[in-house]
Design a protein around this motif. Structure first.
Motif, PDB file in Angstrom:
ATOM      1  N   GLU A 168       0.829  -1.208   0.000  1.00  0.00           N
ATOM      2  CA  GLU A 168       0.000   0.000   0.000  1.00  0.00           C
ATOM      3  C   GLU A 168       0.865   1.260   0.000  1.00  0.00           C
ATOM      4  O   GLU A 168       0.560   2.224  -0.714  1.00  0.00           O
ATOM      5  N   GLN A 169       1.950   1.253   0.776  1.00  0.00           N
ATOM      6  CA  GLN A 169       2.854   2.402   0.804  1.00  0.00           C
ATOM      7  C   GLN A 169       3.506   2.613  -0.565  1.00  0.00           C
ATOM      8  O   GLN A 169       3.599   3.744  -1.044  1.00  0.00           O
ATOM      9  N   LYS A 170       3.941   1.532  -1.189  1.00  0.00           N
ATOM     10  CA  LYS A 170       4.569   1.641  -2.511  1.00  0.00           C
ATOM     11  C   LYS A 170       3.556   2.105  -3.548  1.00  0.00           C
ATOM     12  O   LYS A 170       3.894   2.884  -4.439  1.00  0.00           O
ATOM     13  N   THR A 171       2.335   1.647  -3.439  1.00  0.00           N
ATOM     14  CA  THR A 171       1.286   2.069  -4.370  1.00  0.00           C
ATOM     15  C   THR A 171       1.042   3.569  -4.251  1.00  0.00           C
ATOM     16  O   THR A 171       0.931   4.271  -5.265  1.00  0.00           O
ATOM     17  N   LEU A 172       0.963   4.078  -3.025  1.00  0.00           N
ATOM     18  CA  LEU A 172       0.786   5.521  -2.822  1.00  0.00           C
ATOM     19  C   LEU A 172       1.955   6.313  -3.399  1.00  0.00           C
ATOM     20  O   LEU A 172       1.765   7.350  -4.043  1.00  0.00           O
ATOM     21  N   SER A 173       3.155   5.815  -3.176  1.00  0.00           N
ATOM     22  CA  SER A 173       4.339   6.474  -3.710  1.00  0.00           C
ATOM     23  C   SER A 173       4.305   6.504  -5.240  1.00  0.00           C
ATOM     24  O   SER A 173       4.597   7.533  -5.858  1.00  0.00           O
ATOM     25  N   LEU A 174       3.928   5.394  -5.848  1.00  0.00           N
ATOM     26  CA  LEU A 174       3.840   5.336  -7.311  1.00  0.00           C
ATOM     27  C   LEU A 174       2.724   6.233  -7.847  1.00  0.00           C
ATOM     28  O   LEU A 174       2.876   6.839  -8.912  1.00  0.00           O
TER      29      LEU A 174
END
Length: 121
Positions: free
Chosen positions: A98-104
């Motif tokens: 979820e954190q990586k998705t937000l960053s992307l």
């Protein structure tokens, strides 16, 4: 005793009880989980199950348990089965995803704005 010993070696918590809460069989992991959550030993399956607030709970040690309840056939009657599975690692990986998705998504928005600025010039 060998069935109980085998159940105690499992990583999942298991508890079987009759209507009314009388425990038929539970393993050490479920006994420990019950004591951690309620401060009391596992003596009544129905009471314990009714006091689990959510299907997925974070324990004080940081581990996360997923509780699944079902009815199973046993000696020509239906009994309750409660399984507590450790999903700590899965939960952590999901949070990381979820954190990586937000960053992307933020990076994608920045690229989109950059492209708009290039088209405007």
């Amino acid at each position: 005793m060998s069935v109980k010993d085998s159940m105690d070696m499992l990583h999942a918590g298991l508890c079987y009880w009759e209507d009314g809460g009388r425990i038929i069989l539970s393993n050490k992991q479920m006994d420990d989980i019950c004591f951690t959550l309620t401060g009391a030993p596992l003596l009544n399956g129905e009471y314990f199950y009714d006091n689990i607030e959510e299907e997925c709970l974070k324990l004080p040690d940081g581990s996360i348990k997923l509780f699944l309840h079902s009815m199973v056939d046993f000696d020509d009657k239906q009994i309750h089965e409660l399984v507590a599975t450790d999903v700590t690692e899965l939960y952590r990986k999901n949070e990381l995803l979820e954190q990586k998705t937000l960053s992307l998504q933020k990076m994608n928005e920045n690229v989109r704005i950059y492209n708009q600025q290039i088209e405007a010039n």
